[in-house]
Design a protein around this motif. Sequence first.
Motif, PDB file in Angstrom:
ATOM      1  N   LEU A 175      27.830  -3.828  -0.692  1.00  0.00           N
ATOM      2  CA  LEU A 175      27.109  -3.805  -1.965  1.00  0.00           C
ATOM      3  C   LEU A 175      26.708  -2.391  -2.369  1.00  0.00           C
ATOM      4  CD1 LEU A 175      27.054  -6.904  -1.690  1.00  0.00           C
ATOM      5  CD2 LEU A 175      24.720  -6.820  -2.574  1.00  0.00           C
ATOM      6  N   GLY A 176      26.676  -1.482  -1.412  1.00  0.00           N
ATOM      7  CA  GLY A 176      26.319  -0.101  -1.718  1.00  0.00           C
ATOM      8  C   GLY A 176      27.512   0.808  -1.925  1.00  0.00           C
ATOM      9  N   GLU A 177      28.728   0.306  -1.710  1.00  0.00           N
ATOM     10  CA  GLU A 177      29.919   1.141  -1.861  1.00  0.00           C
ATOM     11  C   GLU A 177      30.223   1.410  -3.331  1.00  0.00           C
ATOM     12  OE1 GLU A 177      33.341  -0.075   0.350  1.00  0.00           O
ATOM     13  OE2 GLU A 177      32.149  -0.693   2.089  1.00  0.00           O
ATOM     14  N   ARG A 178      30.818   2.571  -3.591  1.00  0.00           N
ATOM     15  CA  ARG A 178      31.190   2.986  -4.948  1.00  0.00           C
ATOM     16  C   ARG A 178      32.700   3.171  -5.001  1.00  0.00           C
ATOM     17  NH1 ARG A 178      26.357   7.486  -5.755  1.00  0.00           N
ATOM     18  NH2 ARG A 178      24.634   5.979  -5.743  1.00  0.00           N
ATOM     19  N   PRO A 179      33.436   2.094  -5.251  1.00  0.00           N
ATOM     20  CA  PRO A 179      34.893   2.136  -5.116  1.00  0.00           C
ATOM     21  C   PRO A 179      35.639   2.714  -6.314  1.00  0.00           C
ATOM     22  CG  PRO A 179      34.215  -0.066  -5.719  1.00  0.00           C
ATOM     23  CD  PRO A 179      32.954   0.733  -5.538  1.00  0.00           C
ATOM     24  N   THR A 180      34.952   3.020  -7.410  1.00  0.00           N
ATOM     25  CA  THR A 180      35.628   3.560  -8.589  1.00  0.00           C
ATOM     26  C   THR A 180      35.162   4.993  -8.834  1.00  0.00           C
ATOM     27  OG1 THR A 180      33.950   2.829 -10.179  1.00  0.00           O
ATOM     28  CG2 THR A 180      35.666   1.239  -9.593  1.00  0.00           C
ATOM     29  N   ALA A 181      35.653   5.592  -9.910  1.00  0.00           N
ATOM     30  CA  ALA A 181      35.280   6.969 -10.242  1.00  0.00           C
ATOM     31  C   ALA A 181      33.825   7.078 -10.679  1.00  0.00           C
ATOM     32  CB  ALA A 181      36.194   7.494 -11.344  1.00  0.00           C
ATOM     33  N   SER A 182      33.219   5.959 -11.053  1.00  0.00           N
ATOM     34  CA  SER A 182      31.818   5.975 -11.480  1.00  0.00           C
ATOM     35  C   SER A 182      30.892   5.965 -10.273  1.00  0.00           C
ATOM     36  CB  SER A 182      31.519   4.760 -12.361  1.00  0.00           C
ATOM     37  OG  SER A 182      31.348   3.603 -11.568  1.00  0.00           O
ATOM     38  N   ALA A 183      29.597   6.114 -10.538  1.00  0.00           N
ATOM     39  CA  ALA A 183      28.592   6.077  -9.472  1.00  0.00           C
ATOM     40  C   ALA A 183      28.041   4.675  -9.270  1.00  0.00           C
ATOM     41  CB  ALA A 183      27.458   7.045  -9.790  1.00  0.00           C
ATOM     42  N   LEU A 184      28.665   3.665  -9.888  1.00  0.00           N
ATOM     43  CA  LEU A 184      28.142   2.306  -9.834  1.00  0.00           C
ATOM     44  C   LEU A 184      28.498   1.613  -8.530  1.00  0.00           C
ATOM     45  CD1 LEU A 184      28.981   1.085 -13.460  1.00  0.00           C
ATOM     46  CD2 LEU A 184      26.795   1.965 -12.596  1.00  0.00           C
ATOM     47  N   CYS A 185      27.566   0.785  -8.053  1.00  0.00           N
ATOM     48  CA  CYS A 185      27.836  -0.095  -6.919  1.00  0.00           C
ATOM     49  C   CYS A 185      27.333  -1.488  -7.284  1.00  0.00           C
ATOM     50  CB  CYS A 185      27.164   0.407  -5.643  1.00  0.00           C
ATOM     51  SG  CYS A 185      25.349   0.390  -5.660  1.00  0.00           S
ATOM     52  N   LEU A 186      27.828  -2.497  -6.617  1.00  0.00           N
ATOM     53  CA  LEU A 186      27.486  -3.872  -6.965  1.00  0.00           C
ATOM     54  C   LEU A 186      25.993  -4.161  -6.790  1.00  0.00           C
ATOM     55  CD1 LEU A 186      30.571  -5.713  -5.452  1.00  0.00           C
ATOM     56  CD2 LEU A 186      29.930  -5.625  -7.871  1.00  0.00           C
ATOM     57  N   GLY A 187      25.431  -3.742  -5.681  1.00  0.00           N
ATOM     58  CA  GLY A 187      24.013  -3.985  -5.462  1.00  0.00           C
ATOM     59  C   GLY A 187      23.162  -3.273  -6.497  1.00  0.00           C
ATOM     60  N   GLY A 188      23.551  -2.049  -6.848  1.00  0.00           N
ATOM     61  CA  GLY A 188      22.814  -1.299  -7.849  1.00  0.00           C
ATOM     62  C   GLY A 188      22.861  -1.935  -9.220  1.00  0.00           C
ATOM     63  N   LEU A 189      24.002  -2.518  -9.575  1.00  0.00           N
ATOM     64  CA  LEU A 189      24.097  -3.191 -10.871  1.00  0.00           C
ATOM     65  C   LEU A 189      23.130  -4.368 -10.956  1.00  0.00           C
ATOM     66  CD1 LEU A 189      27.902  -3.255 -11.770  1.00  0.00           C
ATOM     67  CD2 LEU A 189      26.059  -2.083 -12.986  1.00  0.00           C
ATOM     68  N   ILE A 190      23.050  -5.149  -9.889  1.00  0.00           N
ATOM     69  CA  ILE A 190      22.134  -6.293  -9.901  1.00  0.00           C
ATOM     70  C   ILE A 190      20.689  -5.816  -9.949  1.00  0.00           C
ATOM     71  CG2 ILE A 190      21.299  -8.290  -8.583  1.00  0.00           C
ATOM     72  CD1 ILE A 190      24.189  -8.675  -7.609  1.00  0.00           C
ATOM     73  N   LYS A 191      20.367  -4.773  -9.179  1.00  0.00           N
ATOM     74  CA  LYS A 191      19.015  -4.218  -9.226  1.00  0.00           C
ATOM     75  C   LYS A 191      18.671  -3.728 -10.627  1.00  0.00           C
ATOM     76  CE  LYS A 191      17.643  -1.307  -6.188  1.00  0.00           C
ATOM     77  NZ  LYS A 191      17.660  -0.070  -5.365  1.00  0.00           N
ATOM     78  N   HIS A 192      19.605  -3.021 -11.259  1.00  0.00           N
ATOM     79  CA  HIS A 192      19.367  -2.483 -12.597  1.00  0.00           C
ATOM     80  C   HIS A 192      19.129  -3.596 -13.608  1.00  0.00           C
ATOM     81  CE1 HIS A 192      19.902  -0.513 -16.429  1.00  0.00           C
ATOM     82  NE2 HIS A 192      20.958  -1.267 -16.675  1.00  0.00           N
ATOM     83  N   VAL A 193      19.981  -4.626 -13.582  1.00  0.00           N
ATOM     84  CA  VAL A 193      19.844  -5.702 -14.556  1.00  0.00           C
ATOM     85  C   VAL A 193      18.539  -6.462 -14.343  1.00  0.00           C
ATOM     86  CG1 VAL A 193      20.862  -7.869 -15.375  1.00  0.00           C
ATOM     87  CG2 VAL A 193      22.317  -5.888 -14.957  1.00  0.00           C
ATOM     88  N   ALA A 194      18.153  -6.670 -13.094  1.00  0.00           N
ATOM     89  CA  ALA A 194      16.876  -7.336 -12.821  1.00  0.00           C
ATOM     90  C   ALA A 194      15.710  -6.513 -13.364  1.00  0.00           C
ATOM     91  CB  ALA A 194      16.711  -7.564 -11.320  1.00  0.00           C
ATOM     92  N   SER A 195      15.729  -5.202 -13.129  1.00  0.00           N
ATOM     93  CA  SER A 195      14.656  -4.339 -13.627  1.00  0.00           C
ATOM     94  C   SER A 195      14.626  -4.310 -15.145  1.00  0.00           C
ATOM     95  CB  SER A 195      14.828  -2.912 -13.087  1.00  0.00           C
ATOM     96  OG  SER A 195      14.607  -2.870 -11.697  1.00  0.00           O
ATOM     97  N   MET A 196      15.813  -4.251 -15.755  1.00  0.00           N
ATOM     98  CA  MET A 196      15.906  -4.246 -17.211  1.00  0.00           C
ATOM     99  C   MET A 196      15.313  -5.524 -17.797  1.00  0.00           C
ATOM    100  SD  MET A 196      19.371  -4.612 -19.486  1.00  0.00           S
ATOM    101  CE  MET A 196      19.583  -6.243 -18.760  1.00  0.00           C
ATOM    102  N   GLU A 197      15.677  -6.664 -17.215  1.00  0.00           N
ATOM    103  CA  GLU A 197      15.164  -7.937 -17.720  1.00  0.00           C
ATOM    104  C   GLU A 197      13.649  -8.019 -17.542  1.00  0.00           C
ATOM    105  OE1 GLU A 197      15.687 -12.679 -16.772  1.00  0.00           O
ATOM    106  OE2 GLU A 197      17.463 -11.400 -16.651  1.00  0.00           O
TER     107      GLU A 197
END
Length: 205
Positions: free
Chosen positions: A54-76
């Motif tokens: 969940l912490g890995e960044r497999p693309t050219a971006s700095a995004l990771c799966l766990g971070g996306l869920i954390k961000h969306v939860a905080s945003m909501e």
Amino acid sequence: MPVNDNNAKDPNAVTATTTPPSTLDAERGDLLAALATARSALTDTVRELGDEQLGERPTASALCLGGLIKHVASMEESWLRFVLEGPSAMRHDLPDGVTWADLAAGTAREIPQWAIDHQNDFRMLPGETSAGILARYEQVAARTEEIIATVPDLSATHPLPEAPWNEPGAVRSVRQVLLHLIAETAQHAGHADILRETLDGQKST
């Protein structure tokens, strides 16, 4: 509101069905159901993955799966505080002597805590786990449903806080907040799907 049966059986699914459907009018029910569907699309992308993945960044971006869920939860969570409290719930104050230009250029002598928290929301920090971030998202989702079920009027508005990304004098209604959350959650679910496919070739659908 009901969520797809398959998602309901998945321990990673965010369902947030704390409010009986009979207590909601049709519009609130439809908006909350659409948001629950977008959440499930996002959380489905982390099925069968370990905490490290969940912490890995497999693309050219700095995004990771766990971070996306954390961000969306905080945003909501932040937007629902805005529904209850208005612009004071989303303040973005700057330290004395620091400008928005400094912050954008990375030359600020002091970084405000809200900016640090925002950056950390996109990362899996030491000690964070899949179970923990999903449980928090579930709590945020349940609180959203509770607030929307009881707020008197979806058309009620608050002014948006002062920030470079907000048009001066703009307002946002409760309805617009929900539509924004649906759109952004769905957008990040698409990002997450790309990350998962890049990570191990699996798709969430």
